[in-house]
Design a protein around this motif. Sequence first.
Motif, PDB file in Angstrom:
ATOM      1  N   LEU A   1       4.813  -6.227 -19.598  1.00  0.00           N
ATOM      2  CA  LEU A   1       4.424  -5.600 -20.864  1.00  0.00           C
ATOM      3  C   LEU A   1       3.260  -6.338 -21.524  1.00  0.00           C
ATOM      4  CD1 LEU A   1       7.831  -4.574 -22.469  1.00  0.00           C
ATOM      5  CD2 LEU A   1       6.305  -3.251 -21.006  1.00  0.00           C
ATOM      6  N   HIS A   2       3.208  -7.646 -21.357  1.00  0.00           N
ATOM      7  CA  HIS A   2       2.058  -8.372 -21.902  1.00  0.00           C
ATOM      8  C   HIS A   2       0.773  -7.929 -21.225  1.00  0.00           C
ATOM      9  CE1 HIS A   2      -0.588 -11.948 -22.586  1.00  0.00           C
ATOM     10  NE2 HIS A   2      -0.088 -11.799 -23.799  1.00  0.00           N
ATOM     11  N   ALA A   3       0.842  -7.670 -19.922  1.00  0.00           N
ATOM     12  CA  ALA A   3      -0.347  -7.192 -19.199  1.00  0.00           C
ATOM     13  C   ALA A   3      -0.758  -5.799 -19.652  1.00  0.00           C
ATOM     14  CB  ALA A   3      -0.075  -7.201 -17.695  1.00  0.00           C
ATOM     15  N   HIS A   4       0.197  -5.022 -20.211  1.00  0.00           N
ATOM     16  CA  HIS A   4      -0.089  -3.661 -20.668  1.00  0.00           C
ATOM     17  C   HIS A   4       0.013  -3.561 -22.194  1.00  0.00           C
ATOM     18  CE1 HIS A   4       0.782  -2.963 -16.401  1.00  0.00           C
ATOM     19  NE2 HIS A   4       0.118  -1.838 -16.530  1.00  0.00           N
ATOM     20  N   ARG A   5      -0.253  -4.664 -22.869  1.00  0.00           N
ATOM     21  CA  ARG A   5      -0.043  -4.708 -24.316  1.00  0.00           C
ATOM     22  C   ARG A   5      -0.988  -3.795 -25.083  1.00  0.00           C
ATOM     23  NH1 ARG A   5      -2.337  -9.205 -22.374  1.00  0.00           N
ATOM     24  NH2 ARG A   5      -4.216 -10.105 -23.318  1.00  0.00           N
ATOM     25  N   ALA A   6      -2.114  -3.449 -24.510  1.00  0.00           N
ATOM     26  CA  ALA A   6      -3.055  -2.580 -25.224  1.00  0.00           C
ATOM     27  C   ALA A   6      -2.449  -1.213 -25.519  1.00  0.00           C
ATOM     28  CB  ALA A   6      -4.343  -2.416 -24.413  1.00  0.00           C
ATOM     29  N   GLY A   7      -1.453  -0.801 -24.739  1.00  0.00           N
ATOM     30  CA  GLY A   7      -0.842   0.506 -24.943  1.00  0.00           C
ATOM     31  C   GLY A   7       0.349   0.502 -25.874  1.00  0.00           C
ATOM     32  N   LEU A   8       0.717  -0.661 -26.405  1.00  0.00           N
ATOM     33  CA  LEU A   8       1.915  -0.749 -27.235  1.00  0.00           C
ATOM     34  C   LEU A   8       1.618  -0.315 -28.670  1.00  0.00           C
ATOM     35  CD1 LEU A   8       3.378  -4.176 -26.052  1.00  0.00           C
ATOM     36  CD2 LEU A   8       4.124  -1.889 -25.378  1.00  0.00           C
ATOM     37  N   ARG A   9       2.242   0.753 -29.093  1.00  0.00           N
ATOM     38  CA  ARG A   9       2.119   1.196 -30.486  1.00  0.00           C
ATOM     39  C   ARG A   9       2.854   0.236 -31.410  1.00  0.00           C
ATOM     40  NH1 ARG A   9       1.235   6.320 -32.872  1.00  0.00           N
ATOM     41  NH2 ARG A   9       2.115   6.492 -34.970  1.00  0.00           N
ATOM     42  N   ARG A  10       4.078  -0.114 -31.002  1.00  0.00           N
ATOM     43  CA  ARG A  10       4.906  -1.067 -31.745  1.00  0.00           C
ATOM     44  C   ARG A  10       4.973  -2.369 -30.963  1.00  0.00           C
ATOM     45  NH1 ARG A  10       7.492   3.791 -31.136  1.00  0.00           N
ATOM     46  NH2 ARG A  10       7.158   5.122 -32.983  1.00  0.00           N
ATOM     47  N   GLY A  11       5.341  -3.438 -31.634  1.00  0.00           N
ATOM     48  CA  GLY A  11       5.438  -4.717 -30.965  1.00  0.00           C
ATOM     49  C   GLY A  11       6.692  -4.824 -30.116  1.00  0.00           C
TER      50      GLY A  11
END
Length: 575
Positions: free
Chosen positions: A273-283
Amino acid sequence: MTTGEEAAVMAAARIDHAWSLVEHFANTRRQDPQEAAEAGEEIARRLDALGLPVTVHRPRLYLAVPKEAHVTLGAQRFRARPAQLAETAPAGLTAPLVFVENPVAPPMGWTPNTAKLFGPGYDPAPGVPDLRGRLVLFRGMILAEKILQFAALGAAGVIAVNPGTDMHWGSGSAIWGTPDLDDLPGRTPIPGCAVSGPDGEALIEAARRSESATLTTICEEGWFDQVLPEVRIPGTVEPDHFVLLHGHYDSWDVGVGDNATGDACMLEVARTLHAHRAGLRRGVRICWWPGHSTGKFAGSTWYADAFARDLAHGCVAHLNCDSPGCRDATDYPGIPWMAENRVFVANVVRDATGVAARGKRPTQSSDFSFNNLGISGCFSASSRIPAAEVERRGWYFVMGNGGNTAWHTDRDLLGVADPEVLLTDIRLYALAVYRMATAPALPLDPGALVAELSTHLDRYQKAAGYRFDLSPAREAFAALAARLATFEASNPSPEVATATRLAVLRHLVPLDYTRGTRWRRDFGLPAPPLTHLAVAAELDRYPPQAIGFAETTLRRGLNHVVAAVEAAMESAVQR
């Protein structure tokens, strides 16, 4: 159906980092506080080596470590597992044995001190023999609620006869986490232990011969500095909202299936998820708890206390990760889910694994330390060995390890886990957290929870009959259901939908799972649905001279329920 982004997240998950941690923990005891703290440091080191933003909290927790237990019967000495965080008997407790075939708990409110209020001749546990001053034997796992119910009936100590040849560790405390001053009087007042099935049957035969035995239990109790690693990945659109993924890393012995596999799963989910963090709306927050086994969920309770207002304001859901990735665990038959997240979890399991999930009501276990804050929770158990295979092997039910009876024993070794199954469960958890963190509108359904609560209310009203009128709660739930249906039909924006669903659930989730207040965790005892009104189903157990006490409990519970539903209504209106 998965989106392209979700498919990419699952495809990015790997097994190498996760399996390396499983192999390391398979040779690392994490039972004593010092052992557990070093394991927490190891998790933090690995997170840092992966370039993840790790914070290490260092709570001081009250823990109890089992050291020794045995039961002596004449010249025979049977090994046992002590129930920690209960009264101990280091010098030995000698008393007559008694076997209880069908345990019955006394009704709410009954104790030896209140017995006279129930009238002369009242039997609080029909069919249960006289337990006063005796060592009680029963078949099952050692549980705090069992010890406490036998203590209330006058038992001197408790011996759980486990189903098979193993002795399973278990807690003796109903106090959730480190006790506060209000909790201390609720400490379990008598000792308890678990013995193997064969040894237990020998003790049961001795009880039938009216023999006595000596129970010895020794635990080390005190305050211990522990380690709590946390990864925080910020959201890009709703920075104040976050999903919490969590699981414990302390264990009984080396505890591979419970819970080294869970620790490894979370490590890889954090990396992915850190590698795909740009797509996270919420933390996303990911926490590894100490003090689960030896402190009755002390690590997660410390976090719930330390960050209570932060969690109450911003945590949209919590997902517990316990015992994934166990060998031959390819079914998903009993995932803990709440009514409002049932559809979400079922869809995630189907999309990640292709298997149709079945669920159950979460119990008072598995670090569900956030119910009082009104936070929707799911998972804990995930994959399990298919029931037909468990039956073929002649196994009995256990809560963890995917159904492997090595759970809570020193047989919970590397062979319990399977890297392919673990990778499947990593992808499942990664999808669940990613979807919860990226859905434009929070994928939770307060209306489903209202419907479930209404069903429980109808059942309680049927049981209460003419003796108590619950119609004010029924009317309040009906009004809220209509208001929520109107709101959802109005096609609200994602932001308004999320804020409203979250605000309503903050009032409703505690109604279904807690008796206490918003800022204090309940005791870890079974919590019936719609807890404040649950005594309605038990009114037949109260004699005429005590029924008024139960009615008073219901009257106050009804006020609590109606006020909470009215507050939920206001939350829906204001938004």
